[in-house]
Scaffold this motif. Structure first.
Motif, PDB file in Angstrom:
ATOM      1  N   ILE A  35       0.839  -1.210   0.000  1.00 51.56           N
ATOM      2  CA  ILE A  35       0.000   0.000   0.000  1.00 51.56           C
ATOM      3  C   ILE A  35       0.867   1.250   0.000  1.00 51.56           C
ATOM      4  CG2 ILE A  35      -1.662   1.319   1.366  1.00 51.56           C
ATOM      5  CD1 ILE A  35      -2.847  -1.338   2.267  1.00 51.56           C
ATOM      6  N   SER A  36       1.948   1.225   0.798  1.00 49.95           N
ATOM      7  CA  SER A  36       2.861   2.370   0.839  1.00 49.95           C
ATOM      8  C   SER A  36       3.508   2.624  -0.519  1.00 49.95           C
ATOM      9  CB  SER A  36       3.934   2.125   1.902  1.00 49.95           C
ATOM     10  OG  SER A  36       4.844   3.184   1.938  1.00 49.95           O
ATOM     11  N   ASP A  37       3.918   1.550  -1.237  1.00 44.82           N
ATOM     12  CA  ASP A  37       4.524   1.702  -2.566  1.00 44.82           C
ATOM     13  C   ASP A  37       3.535   2.332  -3.548  1.00 44.82           C
ATOM     14  OD1 ASP A  37       6.817   0.606  -1.579  1.00 44.82           O
ATOM     15  OD2 ASP A  37       6.427  -1.416  -2.360  1.00 44.82           O
ATOM     16  N   ILE A  38       2.281   1.905  -3.469  1.00 49.61           N
ATOM     17  CA  ILE A  38       1.261   2.465  -4.356  1.00 49.61           C
ATOM     18  C   ILE A  38       1.067   3.955  -4.083  1.00 49.61           C
ATOM     19  CG2 ILE A  38      -1.194   2.400  -4.935  1.00 49.61           C
ATOM     20  CD1 ILE A  38      -1.104  -0.620  -4.422  1.00 49.61           C
ATOM     21  N   GLN A  39       1.044   4.313  -2.809  1.00 45.49           N
ATOM     22  CA  GLN A  39       0.866   5.722  -2.460  1.00 45.49           C
ATOM     23  C   GLN A  39       2.027   6.570  -2.981  1.00 45.49           C
ATOM     24  OE1 GLN A  39       0.381   5.431   1.784  1.00 45.49           O
ATOM     25  NE2 GLN A  39      -1.856   5.432   1.656  1.00 45.49           N
ATOM     26  N   MET A  40       3.274   6.051  -2.847  1.00 42.54           N
ATOM     27  CA  MET A  40       4.436   6.799  -3.331  1.00 42.54           C
ATOM     28  C   MET A  40       4.386   6.991  -4.842  1.00 42.54           C
ATOM     29  SD  MET A  40       6.155   7.730  -0.783  1.00 42.54           S
ATOM     30  CE  MET A  40       7.605   8.286  -1.686  1.00 42.54           C
ATOM     31  N   SER A  41       3.903   5.967  -5.556  1.00 42.66           N
ATOM     32  CA  SER A  41       3.788   6.081  -7.010  1.00 42.66           C
ATOM     33  C   SER A  41       2.785   7.161  -7.392  1.00 42.66           C
ATOM     34  CB  SER A  41       3.379   4.734  -7.601  1.00 42.66           C
ATOM     35  OG  SER A  41       3.186   4.827  -8.984  1.00 42.66           O
TER      36      SER A  41
END
Length: 417
Positions: free
Chosen positions: A333-339
């Protein structure tokens, strides 16, 4: 029926002073003859002889020896049901009869019973328990039940005399109390040593009891016999674990030295009691057999402990796997938010960041070296950290300063807005 109190007194004093009580003998609790198809293992002849009782489940190991008086025949057996269900110990039983004088006695060592609401399937209950309509709360109730089971086809059972706990000789009351205290200590020790721990069980009530009942029984052929039954009794009400995070209230009652005497008249009944007590007083338990049974019990308890420990380990491993899965999901979820942040404008990035902070209920704080740390809302407006931001301290007090009296240097962090 004036002789009943005298006979009861004789039996009770014998039990309390090392006669029947010292024998540690026992008998089947359904009918005198029992329902077991095994052949008798102790039969005696026309003179006093020492005979043995063997356990067919233990490669015919010798359980005990007993002296049999002339004219008597003894039948003995061992009931392993309680032991196999981990409820107690093997129950040794002895039945004696005198065909000439028509005397008889029946005795059993000890047996444990459970409340009919204990959660055990009916088909797995002890034979006596299967027909119980309610828990027995006194020794008198239990003895009357036993007499009915011993003479199921009698035309009538007339209760002539009852000696309850408060009317019994001091020796029998003291023996009942000592027996109750022993069981209570053993149960308390078992709770303390259990894998689950004593916090999962609670003793609600414990009470010792004893009784003797005298009856005149009219058999189905019209013949009358005189009958006396005695026993020590102990009731234990406990709250025990039952499933996951649940408890169940159970009533357990233990019977010690249940003994019944039968004769054609009152005088013969007195004789039956005296001679049976004499024979029971000669019983010698085999130490090797007791040691073997004790070892088997300890091994059974250890297997239970190992199974419980294995279950706890499996639960811990399952919890660890779930925790790792949640951590991986949070990372994705964190990776998606950063993208998403990188693909939007600075304003959209800032709005998204503020929205994320509101959802996560955190405020961003930045240290002197530029490290940004999310601090939960409500933790305090004064936030301090070490130089590497490995330790975070916060407070709502305006005068909060962790450097006072500390050997570690803290730097105040600034809210990132």
């Amino acid at each position: 029926m004036k002789m009943y109190p005298m006979l009861i007194l004789t039996v009770c004093l014998s039990a309390g002073c090392g006669g029947a009580g010292g024998s540690k003998s026992a008998a089947e609790g359904t009918t005198p003859a029992g329902t077991d198809e095994r052949k008798p293992t102790a039969t005696v002849y026309d003179e006093t002889r020492k005979v043995s009782l063997y356990d067919p489940y233990m490669q015919n190991a010798q359980v005990l020896t007993i002296d049999c008086l002339p004219g008597w025949q003894l039948v003995g057996k061992v009931d392993m049901e309680d032991f196999q269900q981990a409820n107690g110990t093997p129950n040794a039983q002895i039945k004696g009869s005198d065909g000439v004088r028509q005397l008889g006695f029946y005795t059993e060592m000890a047996r444990s019973y459970y409340d009919e609401n204990d959660g055990v399937a009916t088909g797995q209950r002890h034979p006596l328990l299967r027909s119980m309509k309610r828990p027995y709360t006194t020794a008198e109730d239990y003895l009357q039940y036993v007499v009915r089971t011993q003479f199921p086809h009698a035309q009538s059972i007339e209760l002539k005399d009852v000696q309850t706990y408060d009317k019994l000789p001091d020796a029998m009351r003291q023996r009942a109390d000592n027996y109750g205290q022993l069981l209570l200590r053993n149960f308390q020790q078992g709770i303390a040593n259990s894998v689950m721990g004593s916090s999962f069980a609670q003793i609600l009530n414990a009470k010792a009891d004893a009784a003797a009942v005298g009856c005149v029984i009219k058999l189905e052929n019209g013949k009358e016999v005189y009958h006396l039954a005695t026993a020590y009794f102990f009731i234990l009400d406990v709250r025990m674990p039952y499933g996951t995070m649940r408890t169940i209230d159970r009533r357990m009652w233990n019977v010690l030295e249940l003994t019944t005497f039968t004769a054609a008249d009152e005088k013969s009944l007195d004789l039956a009691g005296a001679e049976a007590s004499h024979m029971k007083g000669t019983i010698q338990l085999n130490p090797g057999y007791i040691q073997t049974i004790t070892s088997m019990q300890q091994a059974s308890i250890e297997r239970v402990r190992q199974n419980v420990r294995a279950g706890i380990i499996r639960n811990q491993q399952q919890a660890a796997r779930i925790s790792e899965q949640l951590r991986q999901n949070a990372a994705e979820i964190s990776d998606i938010q950063m993208s998403m942040y990188e693909s939007t404008s600075a304003m959209q990035d800032r709005v998204t960041q503020l929205h994320s902070e509101a959802i996560r209920e955190v405020n961003p704080y930045v240290s002197s070296d530029g490290t940004v740390v999310d601090v939960p809302i409500g933790s305090g407006t004064q936030v301090w950290s070490t130089s590497d931001a490995s330790t975070i301290l916060s407070s709502d007090s305006y005068f909060f300063n962790p450097n006072i009296g500390s050997t570690i240097e803290y730097q105040q962090m600034q809210l990132l807005r």
